[in-house]
Design an enzyme around this catalytic site. Structure first.
Site, short mmCIF file in Angstrom:
data_model
loop_
_atom_site.label_atom_id
_atom_site.label_comp_id
_atom_site.label_asym_id
_atom_site.label_seq_id
_atom_site.Cartn_x
_atom_site.Cartn_y
_atom_site.Cartn_z
N HIS A 1 0.83 -1.21 0.00
CA HIS A 1 0.00 0.00 0.00
C HIS A 1 0.86 1.26 0.00
O HIS A 1 0.50 2.29 0.59
CB HIS A 1 -0.95 0.03 1.20
CG HIS A 1 -1.67 -1.27 1.40
ND1 HIS A 1 -2.81 -1.59 0.71
CD2 HIS A 1 -1.38 -2.35 2.18
CE1 HIS A 1 -3.21 -2.82 1.07
NE2 HIS A 1 -2.35 -3.30 1.94
N SER B 1 12.86 20.20 -17.56
CA SER B 1 11.68 21.01 -17.88
C SER B 1 12.13 22.17 -18.76
O SER B 1 13.24 22.68 -18.62
CB SER B 1 11.06 21.53 -16.59
OG SER B 1 10.26 22.65 -16.86
#
Ligand code: ARG
Length: 484
Positions: free
Chosen positions: A155, A274
């Site tokens: 999880h 970026s």
């Protein structure tokens, strides 16, 4: 028909020459099967001559025309409904009427599915090779990190400490099954449907086994109706590829998360930046690879939907079934190679991993196991450790407090405190879990050895298949030269 060349292969004065002409055409997608179609034509003509169905002189002329057509390349083909018609037209343009003998005892229906199988088996072998490369990288990484402790997650929360070797080996095993599924698919893809004609066979004394052997097939799809119309080999291949893409997407996702947490440093060659944020180093190669599962799933779903409920035997829906398929296998193979490269060049931060393995109570299970091994029922031990963990941090002291609360007796009545301290240590915790398949270096070592043996066998299997295809291609070239 706008083109008035004499000897054009298929008469278009009534059919397929209207406004839907380009819609009907598969010329663009058929570039994928140009080489395959030339091989199919050659094998078929060799067999027709051997069986005295076509005179050797005509066979020779057709084979020479095919060589010229191959040299001229795909762009040199005349406009046509599909590559089969285009090549036939080009043959007749060069040879004259006798070129029309090439299409004796066959149909485009058996021709196209033979071509797809030939093109697909190459792609499957390339994808298989990519899985072999990835497995090698995973096993090498595992060998180098047998003792590198890391947190294992469930999880997305720290669950139990494990090692980088155990983690990488887990993916190697998954990819090994993907290899096996690709081999399985190859086995059924590599059967020859050629000679089925439209679906109902032919009165000519053809030799289907001969064309199958000349084209490197390992067997035949015997029933002519089955051969011409079935495409379940595409479903199976798409299924194998979708399974591989899904494995890769999980591996890529973990890589993205690990990079994000500072566990793994990607090489710059596998990252992007970026266009506006100068500080960025983004795991784009892994993200694209993760996304590839979408492409593969789409291909599988599209195929199942297209093929569902098709009546026997041939329907034109089939024309749209394979282009996507061939592109998807190639794209998933590329993603597999890229992920292998990204992992091979990445570095694991052992310090960050060890620190993380010591956080979040990841050793709690080991302490519960220790109490259970010393007479406390596991469920009770679970409660003791849960309550200790809930107090904030899991330490010998917090465990001792919880033990006397829940067990009524002091912790020392059950277990030595130094043993508890050891169980809380991630490295000791890993070493203790030496059951078969567990993360202890002593358990991972033999597992890696076994994985290496399977990888070596798979490699040999792959090479054998490649060699058989190469030998068949050489044999066909020799037979082509011998005709006439
Ligand atoms: N281009 C066609 C295909 O890919 C070839 C078979 C055409 N057969 C026919 N009956 N129209 O399926």
């Amino acid at each position: 028909m706008t083109d008035n060349r004499s000897g054009t292969a298929i008469r278009r004065d009534r059919f397929s020459d209207g406004p839907a002409r380009s819609f009907l055409s598969s010329m663009e997608a058929d570039e994928h099967i140009f080489a395959a179609d030339l091989a199919v034509d050659r094998a078929h003509v060799v067999m027709l001559v051997e069986q005295d169905i076509v005179p050797p002189d005509d066979g020779r002329a057709i084979l020479d025309a095919l060589a010229a057509i191959e040299n001229a390349g795909y762009a040199g083909l005349p406009d046509a409904e599909d590559v089969h018609e285009a090549i036939e037209t080009a043959v007749i343009d060069r040879v004259g009427e006798a070129g029309g003998r090439m299409h004796t005892a066959r149909s485009r229906n058996d021709e196209v599915t033979t071509c797809i199988r030939i093109a697909l088996r190459e792609e499957l072998l390339a994808a298989t090779a990519a899985t072999l490369v990835l497995r090698e990288v995973l096993l090498e990484g595992a060998r180098d990190h047998l003792e590198t402790v890391m947190p294992g997650f469930t999880h997305l929360q720290p669950a139990q400490p494990t090692t980088v070797a155990h983690y990488l080996a887990s993916y190697e095993q998954a990819v090994a099954r993907d290899t096996a599924r690709l081999f399985d698919a190859f086995e059924r893809v590599n059967c020859s449907p050629l000679g089925a004609a439209a679906f109902a066979g032919t009165p000519f004394p053809i030799d289907r086994e001969r064309t199958a052997a000349l084209l490197g097939f390992d067997g035949m799809v015997v029933n002519a109706m089955d051969a011409a119309s079935s495409r379940d080999y595409l479903i199976e291949s798409a299924g194998a590829v979708a399974a591989l893409a899904t494995t890769i997407s999980g591996l890529a996702e973990d890589g993205i998360i690990f990079a994000n947490r500072g566990f793994l440093r990607l090489d710059d060659a596998y990252a992007s930046t970026s266009s506006i944020m100068p500080q960025k180093k983004n795991p784009d190669t892994l993200e694209l690879s993760r996304g590839m599962a979408g492409t593969a799933t789409g291909t599988l779903t599209g195929l199942l939907t297209r093929l569902k409920g098709l009546p026997r035997a041939y329907n034109r829906d089939l024309q749209g079934a394979h282009p996507d398929m061939l592109e998807t296998v190639a794209a998933v193979a590329e993603a597999t190679r890229v992920v292998a490269g990204a992992l091979e060049t990445a570095t694991w931060d052992a310090h960050a991993l060890a620190t993380a393995a010591d956080e979040g109570g990841a050793t709690a299970t080991g302490v519960a196991d220790l109490l259970a091994a010393n007479g406390v029922p596991f469920r009770t031990a679970h409660e003791v450790i849960a309550s200790a963990a809930a107090s904030g941090t899991l330490t010998v002291a917090s465990i001792a407090t919880a033990a006397s609360e829940h067990l009524g007796d002091p912790l020392d009545d059950f277990v030595d405190r130094t043993a508890v301290a050891t169980a809380l240590d991630p490295t000791a915790s890993v070493a203790s879990r030496d059951s078969v398949g567990g993360p202890a270096p002593d358990a991972v070592r033999p597992a890696l050895e076994q994985a290496r043996a399977v990888l070596a066998a798979d490699r040999e299997d792959h090479e054998t298949r490649e060699r058989r295809l190469a030998t068949a291609a050489e044999d066909l070239a020799r037979e082509v030269t011998a005709i006439g």
